[in-house]
Scaffold this motif. Structure first.
Motif, PDB file in Angstrom:
ATOM      1  N   TYR A  34     -14.718 -71.696  23.485  1.00 40.31           N
ATOM      2  CA  TYR A  34     -14.817 -70.278  23.293  1.00 40.31           C
ATOM      3  C   TYR A  34     -15.876 -69.368  23.601  1.00 40.31           C
ATOM      4  CZ  TYR A  34     -15.250 -66.079  20.202  1.00 40.31           C
ATOM      5  OH  TYR A  34     -15.431 -64.809  19.846  1.00 40.31           O
ATOM      6  N   VAL A  35     -17.124 -70.107  23.969  1.00 35.59           N
ATOM      7  CA  VAL A  35     -18.332 -69.639  24.308  1.00 35.59           C
ATOM      8  C   VAL A  35     -18.292 -69.359  25.757  1.00 35.59           C
ATOM      9  CG1 VAL A  35     -20.662 -70.022  24.815  1.00 35.59           C
ATOM     10  CG2 VAL A  35     -19.881 -70.536  22.413  1.00 35.59           C
ATOM     11  N   LEU A  36     -17.502 -70.220  26.669  1.00 34.77           N
ATOM     12  CA  LEU A  36     -17.364 -70.278  27.973  1.00 34.77           C
ATOM     13  C   LEU A  36     -16.629 -68.937  28.307  1.00 34.77           C
ATOM     14  CD1 LEU A  36     -16.889 -73.687  29.401  1.00 34.77           C
ATOM     15  CD2 LEU A  36     -18.660 -72.248  29.998  1.00 34.77           C
ATOM     16  N   ASN A  37     -15.273 -68.916  27.467  1.00 35.05           N
ATOM     17  CA  ASN A  37     -14.251 -67.642  27.746  1.00 35.05           C
ATOM     18  C   ASN A  37     -15.054 -66.443  27.307  1.00 35.05           C
ATOM     19  OD1 ASN A  37     -12.439 -69.316  28.491  1.00 35.05           O
ATOM     20  ND2 ASN A  37     -11.594 -69.308  26.516  1.00 35.05           N
ATOM     21  N   CYS A  38     -16.030 -66.443  26.378  1.00 39.79           N
ATOM     22  CA  CYS A  38     -16.684 -65.213  26.022  1.00 39.79           C
ATOM     23  C   CYS A  38     -17.553 -64.702  27.360  1.00 39.79           C
ATOM     24  CB  CYS A  38     -17.733 -65.160  24.879  1.00 39.79           C
ATOM     25  SG  CYS A  38     -16.700 -65.201  23.247  1.00 39.79           S
ATOM     26  N   ARG A  39     -18.254 -65.683  27.883  1.00 34.28           N
ATOM     27  CA  ARG A  39     -19.287 -65.653  28.850  1.00 34.28           C
ATOM     28  C   ARG A  39     -18.731 -65.235  30.484  1.00 34.28           C
ATOM     29  NH1 ARG A  39     -23.015 -70.862  28.365  1.00 34.28           N
ATOM     30  NH2 ARG A  39     -24.274 -70.216  26.562  1.00 34.28           N
ATOM     31  N   ALA A  43     -18.973 -61.691  32.089  1.00 36.80           N
ATOM     32  CA  ALA A  43     -19.335 -61.678  33.563  1.00 36.80           C
ATOM     33  C   ALA A  43     -18.436 -60.800  34.616  1.00 36.80           C
ATOM     34  CB  ALA A  43     -19.258 -63.180  33.955  1.00 36.80           C
ATOM     35  N   ARG A  44     -17.059 -60.934  34.008  1.00 36.83           N
ATOM     36  CA  ARG A  44     -16.198 -60.050  34.816  1.00 36.83           C
ATOM     37  C   ARG A  44     -16.560 -58.491  34.531  1.00 36.83           C
ATOM     38  NH1 ARG A  44     -10.112 -59.519  32.818  1.00 36.83           N
ATOM     39  NH2 ARG A  44     -11.326 -58.386  30.971  1.00 36.83           N
ATOM     40  N   ALA A  60     -24.933 -63.261  32.014  1.00 36.98           N
ATOM     41  CA  ALA A  60     -23.856 -63.858  31.120  1.00 36.98           C
ATOM     42  C   ALA A  60     -24.038 -65.206  30.542  1.00 36.98           C
ATOM     43  CB  ALA A  60     -22.469 -63.829  31.915  1.00 36.98           C
ATOM     44  N   GLY A  61     -25.253 -65.804  30.763  1.00 38.10           N
ATOM     45  CA  GLY A  61     -25.539 -67.262  30.142  1.00 38.10           C
ATOM     46  C   GLY A  61     -25.104 -68.320  30.865  1.00 38.10           C
ATOM     47  N   PHE A  62     -24.918 -68.284  32.011  1.00 38.48           N
ATOM     48  CA  PHE A  62     -24.616 -69.253  33.133  1.00 38.48           C
ATOM     49  C   PHE A  62     -25.858 -69.982  33.845  1.00 38.48           C
ATOM     50  CE2 PHE A  62     -20.481 -67.148  32.498  1.00 38.48           C
ATOM     51  CZ  PHE A  62     -19.588 -68.252  32.532  1.00 38.48           C
ATOM     52  N   ALA A  63     -25.887 -71.230  33.724  1.00 35.76           N
ATOM     53  CA  ALA A  63     -27.364 -71.604  34.683  1.00 35.76           C
ATOM     54  C   ALA A  63     -27.405 -71.166  36.012  1.00 35.76           C
ATOM     55  CB  ALA A  63     -27.073 -73.129  34.662  1.00 35.76           C
ATOM     56  N   HIS A  71     -16.428 -71.873  36.541  1.00 43.36           N
ATOM     57  CA  HIS A  71     -15.554 -71.401  35.342  1.00 43.36           C
ATOM     58  C   HIS A  71     -14.879 -70.137  35.675  1.00 43.36           C
ATOM     59  CE1 HIS A  71     -17.163 -74.748  32.966  1.00 43.36           C
ATOM     60  NE2 HIS A  71     -18.358 -74.361  33.342  1.00 43.36           N
ATOM     61  N   PHE A  72     -15.307 -69.023  36.312  1.00 41.99           N
ATOM     62  CA  PHE A  72     -14.700 -67.860  36.747  1.00 41.99           C
ATOM     63  C   PHE A  72     -13.598 -68.218  37.732  1.00 41.99           C
ATOM     64  CE2 PHE A  72     -14.046 -63.860  38.752  1.00 41.99           C
ATOM     65  CZ  PHE A  72     -14.565 -63.068  37.629  1.00 41.99           C
ATOM     66  N   LYS A  73     -13.374 -69.218  38.443  1.00 41.14           N
ATOM     67  CA  LYS A  73     -12.431 -69.465  39.495  1.00 41.14           C
ATOM     68  C   LYS A  73     -11.330 -70.267  38.533  1.00 41.14           C
ATOM     69  CE  LYS A  73     -11.389 -71.496  43.766  1.00 41.14           C
ATOM     70  NZ  LYS A  73     -11.681 -71.835  45.035  1.00 41.14           N
ATOM     71  N   ARG A  74     -11.644 -71.146  37.756  1.00 39.74           N
ATOM     72  CA  ARG A  74     -10.789 -71.691  36.837  1.00 39.74           C
ATOM     73  C   ARG A  74      -9.979 -70.655  35.999  1.00 39.74           C
ATOM     74  NH1 ARG A  74     -11.128 -72.348  31.597  1.00 39.74           N
ATOM     75  NH2 ARG A  74     -13.209 -72.406  31.577  1.00 39.74           N
ATOM     76  N   VAL A  75     -10.479 -69.614  35.822  1.00 41.95           N
ATOM     77  CA  VAL A  75      -9.739 -68.637  35.019  1.00 41.95           C
ATOM     78  C   VAL A  75      -8.983 -67.740  35.664  1.00 41.95           C
ATOM     79  CG1 VAL A  75     -10.080 -66.534  33.297  1.00 41.95           C
ATOM     80  CG2 VAL A  75     -11.485 -68.849  32.842  1.00 41.95           C
ATOM     81  N   PHE A  76      -9.671 -67.092  36.675  1.00 44.84           N
ATOM     82  CA  PHE A  76      -9.184 -66.013  37.711  1.00 44.84           C
ATOM     83  C   PHE A  76      -8.614 -66.618  38.726  1.00 44.84           C
ATOM     84  CE2 PHE A  76     -12.296 -63.982  34.763  1.00 44.84           C
ATOM     85  CZ  PHE A  76     -11.446 -63.137  34.065  1.00 44.84           C
ATOM     86  N   GLY A  77      -8.874 -67.493  39.298  1.00 44.26           N
ATOM     87  CA  GLY A  77      -8.292 -68.155  40.596  1.00 44.26           C
ATOM     88  C   GLY A  77      -9.290 -67.646  41.702  1.00 44.26           C
ATOM     89  N   LEU A  78     -10.319 -66.884  41.509  1.00 43.78           N
ATOM     90  CA  LEU A  78     -11.065 -66.568  42.539  1.00 43.78           C
ATOM     91  C   LEU A  78     -12.833 -66.969  42.243  1.00 43.78           C
ATOM     92  CD1 LEU A  78      -9.635 -62.874  43.017  1.00 43.78           C
ATOM     93  CD2 LEU A  78      -9.287 -64.650  44.409  1.00 43.78           C
ATOM     94  N   THR A  79     -13.506 -66.824  43.049  1.00 39.52           N
ATOM     95  CA  THR A  79     -14.791 -67.005  42.669  1.00 39.52           C
ATOM     96  C   THR A  79     -15.395 -65.576  42.092  1.00 39.52           C
ATOM     97  OG1 THR A  79     -15.821 -66.458  44.779  1.00 39.52           O
ATOM     98  CG2 THR A  79     -15.354 -68.928  44.388  1.00 39.52           C
TER      99      THR A  79
END
Length: 89
Positions: A34-39, A43-44, A60-63, A71-79
């Motif tokens: 949930y936290v990753l999805n919020c981030r 970010a988007r 957005a809270g990423f290292a 994580h962005f690519k996992r969700v949206f298919g793009l970096t």
């Protein structure tokens, strides 16, 4: 006077215990996702507002940028950079 606990029927009590066990076993992984999805959603929004992807990652809270991209690519298919380039077309 009877307490509220005494009013539980056995099936209700079993369901409550099973629900509690399920939540305690699965809550940590669900919370992290949930936290990753919020981030990622944040970010988007930052990318769409025109911020640089390196700044977006930190805000957005990423290292770092690679953490965001994984994580962005996992969700949206793009970096995040590819997504940003697509917006500017």
């Amino acid at each position: 006077m009877t307490s509220r606990l005494m009013k539980f029927q056995l099936p209700q009590l079993c369901r409550s215990i099973i629900s509690f066990v399920y939540l305690t076993n699965n809550l940590a992984s669900h919370h992290h996702q949930y936290v990753l999805n919020c981030r990622i959603i944040q970010a988007r929004k930052y990318i769409e507002s025109g911020l640089s992807t390196s700044r977006v990652a930190l805000d957005a809270g990423f290292a770092d940028n690679s953490h965001l991209n994984r994580h962005f690519k996992r969700v949206f298919g793009l970096t995040s950079t590819q997504y940003q380039r697509q917006l500017s077309r």
